[in-house]
Design an enzyme around this catalytic site. Structure first.
Site, PDB file in Angstrom:
ATOM      1  N   LYS A 155      34.676  66.065  -5.701  1.00  0.00           N
ATOM      2  CA  LYS A 155      34.368  66.521  -4.337  1.00  0.00           C
ATOM      3  C   LYS A 155      32.994  67.168  -4.248  1.00  0.00           C
ATOM      4  O   LYS A 155      32.348  67.151  -3.217  1.00  0.00           O
ATOM      5  CB  LYS A 155      35.428  67.517  -3.862  1.00  0.00           C
ATOM      6  N   HIS A 166      42.694  78.075  -9.745  1.00  0.00           N
ATOM      7  CA  HIS A 166      41.265  78.060  -9.390  1.00  0.00           C
ATOM      8  C   HIS A 166      40.961  79.460  -8.885  1.00  0.00           C
ATOM      9  O   HIS A 166      41.457  79.868  -7.841  1.00  0.00           O
ATOM     10  CB  HIS A 166      40.977  77.007  -8.318  1.00  0.00           C
ATOM     11  N   GLU A 183      38.034  72.231 -14.341  1.00  0.00           N
ATOM     12  CA  GLU A 183      37.564  71.321 -13.277  1.00  0.00           C
ATOM     13  C   GLU A 183      36.220  71.794 -12.731  1.00  0.00           C
ATOM     14  O   GLU A 183      36.096  72.126 -11.548  1.00  0.00           O
ATOM     15  CB  GLU A 183      38.600  71.287 -12.139  1.00  0.00           C
TER      16      GLU A 183
HETATM   17  C1  PLP Z   1      40.991  71.939  -7.099  1.00  0.00           C
HETATM   18  C2  PLP Z   1      39.549  72.211  -7.317  1.00  0.00           C
HETATM   19  N1  PLP Z   1      39.060  72.058  -8.559  1.00  0.00           N
HETATM   20  C3  PLP Z   1      37.747  72.258  -8.824  1.00  0.00           C
HETATM   21  C4  PLP Z   1      36.861  72.613  -7.834  1.00  0.00           C
HETATM   22  C5  PLP Z   1      35.427  72.792  -8.186  1.00  0.00           C
HETATM   23  O1  PLP Z   1      35.078  74.124  -8.150  1.00  0.00           O
HETATM   24  P1  PLP Z   1      33.640  74.599  -8.605  1.00  0.00           P
HETATM   25  O2  PLP Z   1      32.651  73.812  -7.877  1.00  0.00           O
HETATM   26  O3  PLP Z   1      33.624  76.041  -8.278  1.00  0.00           O
HETATM   27  O4  PLP Z   1      33.541  74.405 -10.082  1.00  0.00           O
HETATM   28  C6  PLP Z   1      37.341  72.824  -6.531  1.00  0.00           C
HETATM   29  C7  PLP Z   1      36.437  73.256  -5.461  1.00  0.00           C
HETATM   30  O5  PLP Z   1      36.786  73.502  -4.334  1.00  0.00           O
HETATM   31  C8  PLP Z   1      38.719  72.599  -6.266  1.00  0.00           C
HETATM   32  O6  PLP Z   1      39.227  72.742  -5.029  1.00  0.00           O
END
Ligand code: PLP
Length: 475
Positions: free
Chosen positions: A65, A194, A268
Site C-alpha cells: 500500500k 501494528h 510489514e
Molecule cells: C497492516 C499494515 N501493515 C503495514 C503497514 C505499513 O506501515 P509503515 O509504513 O509504517 O511501515 C501498514 C500501514 O498502514 C498497515 O496498515
C-alpha cells in the site's frame, strides 16, 4: 514484464552521477515543464541491507500500500522480501511479477468476501483478523486459511495511529476470539500488531511482543500450533532516520519472549523501504507578491508549483507528513517570507504555509526529498494536473548486484542517466507524449442545436455570427 516506454526502465547512472545532478539535468534540459520524481534504487538496496544487518531474525514483508510501483515490487522481490497485501488487486500485482503466494500475507483484518475468495483461489492462505464476523466469513469462504490474530498496542506517539480502526484488545477480546476460532475449527498460526505508522515510541514494540507471548501460551492450550509473530510496520524511512533504537528493542524482546528459533518472525515495513528513495522536483509556474499598502514593500510571496495536495502532497493530509522545500538554483538571492501552493483551484491546496526561501522566479524548481511513502498511490490528476512521472535510477555498483536476480532482467535496465525520451522533447506533458492538442488540427464542434448544420467551407466565413453589443465607458 510490461514496459510501455523507455522511461519505465531503471537508468544505470553515468559514473559520478547522483540524484541531484540528474534532477538538474532533467530540470534544465529545456524540455521539462511538469513536476517529476527521481527514484534511487540504490537507496532501497541500502535500506534492505541495513534491515538484514540490524534485525537478522525478522523477515520483511513489504507493505505494498505504501508505494505499489511495479519496479519497486520487482526490486524488492529480487532482494528477497515478501509482501503484505491489503486487497485482491495488491495480491494480483505481486503475483504478476512471479512471486510465490507463500510469500504474501493478506494483512487486512476486514476483508471483502470476494477478496477472501480470490485469496483462496490463488493460494494466498496467510491472513489476519481481529473480529468475530471475519472469522465467520473465513469459515465459509476459506476454512483452511492460516490465521493471524491482530492485537492492538498503540505507540504513544506516531505519525499515523491505526489502533482506533484495527487490532483487538489482547486481554479483553483476543482470548474470546481465539476460542471462537477453535470452536469453528479454524487454524490460528500467529499474532500480529501494528503500533502505528511513523512510530516514535520504540519501547512499544516490547509491550506488543510481550502481549503476543501471552497469546501464544493461550493458543497452545487451545491446541493451535502458533509459529508466526508479525511485528507490523512503524519503522522510520526518511533521510537521516535510523532503525537502530527500534531494532535494539525488538531484538531484546525477541530474545526475552521468543527465544525459540522455530517461531517465524516477520514484519510489514512500508515507509522504511521507500520514503527516502524518492525525490520530487516541482516547477514554479506562477507567483504572487503580497504588498504592504502603507509603504509598498513586499511582505510575502506566494509561489504556485505544478504538484499539490491532490497529487503527491496528499501525504500532507492523509499521512500527516511535513515537507521541506529546497530551491534547486537560488544561491545568492534575497531571502523572502513565502508560502508554496499546489496548482489546483482549491484554497486547501497549500504545500507550505510559511517559510523563508531565496526569491524565486517563474520557471525555477523547488525540490522535496523523502517523497516515496504514501504519495503516488493516492495521487490524482484533479483539475487536469498530471501525477508526476518517475525517473528511476541506479548506480553501476548496485546495478551489478541486482541485474541477474529474478525477476529482474536485462530489459529492466537502460544505460545512461538521462531519460531517453527527454532528448526527443517528449516529456513536456509529464506523460512522455507530445501535446496532441497542439499537433492535431481539431475540427470545431458545433454547439447543441446546430449539430446537423453542414460545416461551411473555409472560404464561406465564420460559422457563427456574434451579436455586437455597444459597450459604454466604465464609470
Ligand atoms: C497492516 C499494515 N501493515 C503495514 C503497514 C505499513 O506501515 P509503515 O509504513 O509504517 O511501515 C501498514 C500501514 O498502514 C498497515 O496498515
Amino acid at each position: 514484464m510490461k514496459l510501455s516506454n523507455l522511461d519505465e526502465r531503471i537508468h544505470v547512472m553515468d559514473a559520478g552521477a547522483n540524484v541531484w545532478n540528474i534532477i538538474k539535468d532533467i530540470a534544465e534540459s529545456g524540455v521539462q515543464e511538469e513536476a517529476f520524481y527521481v527514484c534511487d534504487i540504490g537507496d532501497i538496496m541500502k535500506k534492505h541491507k541495513e534491515w538484514k544487518l540490524k534485525m537478522p531474525r525478522v523477515q520483511p514483508y513489504y507493505a505494498v500500500k505504501c508505494n505499489d510501483s511495479l519496479t519497486i515490487l520487482e526490486v524488492l522481490a529480487a532482494l528477497g522480501t515478501s509482501f503484505d497485501c491489503a486487497s485482491k488487486a495488491e495480491i494480483n500485482k505481486v503475483l504478476s511479477i512471479g512471486v510465490d503466494p507463500s510469500r504474501i500475507i493478506f494483512a487486512n483484518p476486514a476483508k471483502p468476501a470476494s477478496h477472501i475468495r480470490h485469496a483462496a483461489a490463488v493460494g494466498v492462505d496467510l491472513m489476519t483478523f481481529d473480529n468475530e464476523c471475519e472469522l465467520h466469513k473465513i469459515k465459509s469462504l476459506f476454512p483452511t486459511a492460516k490465521l493471524v490474530i491482530r492485537i492492538r498496542c498503540d505507540a504513544t506517539v506516531a505519525q499515523c495511529q491505526l489502533g482506533m480502526k484495527f487490532g483487538c484488545d489482547p486481554e479483553a477480546d483476543a482470548p474470546r476470539l481465539m476460542q471462537i476460532a477453535h470452536l469453528l475449527g479454524l487454524e490460528i498460526v500467529g499474532v500480529s500488531f501494528h503500533v502505528g505508522s511513523g512510530c516514535q515510541d520504540p519501547p512499544v514494540f516490547r509491550r506488543a511482543i510481550a502481549a503476543a507471548r501471552n497469546l501464544f501460551e493461550l493458543g497452545a492450550t487451545l491446541g493451535f500450533s502458533m509459529n508466526l509473530l508479525d511485528l507490523g510496520g512503524g519503522y522510520p524511512g526518511i533521510k537521516g532516520s535510523y532503525i537502530d533504537k527500534i531494532a535494539e528493542v525488538i531484538n531484546n524482546a525477541l530474545e526475552e519472549f521468543f527465544p525459540d528459533p522455530e517461531v517465524h518472525i516477520i514484519a510489514e515495513p512500508g515507509r522504511y523501504y521507500v520514503a527516502s528513495a524518492y525525490t520530487l522536483a516541482t516547477n514554479v509556474h506562477s507567483k504572487r507578491e503580497l504588498i504592504n499598502h502603507e509603504d509598498g514593500s513586499i511582505t510575502s510571496v506566494m509561489y504556485y508549483v505544478n504538484d499539490g495536495v491532490y497529487g503527491s502532497f496528499n501525504c500532507l493530509l492523509y499521512d500527516h507528513m511535513e515537507v521541506t522545500p529546497i530551491p534547486l538554483n537560488a544561491a545568492g538571492r534575497k531571502i523572502r517570507q513565502c508560502s508554496v501552493w499546489g496548482p489546483t483551484c482549491d484554497g486547501l491546496d497549500q504545500i507550505v504555509e510559511r517559510t523563508l526561501l531565496p526569491e524565486l522566479e517563474v520557471g525555477d524548481w523547488i525540490v522535496f526529498e523523502n517523497m516515496g511513502a504514501y504519495t503516488l498511490p493516492v495521487a490524482s490528476p484533479f483539475n487536469g494536473f498530471p501525477v508526476p512521472k518517475v525517473h528511476t535510477v541506479i548506480d553501476d555498483h548496485n546495478w551489478l548486484l541486482l541485474k541477474d536476480l529474478h525477476p529482474m532482467t536485462e530489459e529492466h535496465f537502460v544505460i545512461g542517466s538521462t531519460p531517453a525520451n527527454l532528448h526527443l522533447g517528449l516529456d513536456i506533458d509529464g506523460r512522455g507524449n507530445i501535446d496532441e492538442w497542439e499537433e492535431v488540427a481539431m475540427p470545431l464542434a458545433a454547439p447543441d442545436g446546430v449539430a446537423n448544420n453542414p460545416v461551411p467551407p473555409a472560404s464561406a466565413g465564420p460559422a457563427f455570427l456574434y451579436e455586437l453589443v455597444e459597450v459604454g465607458p466604465v464609470s
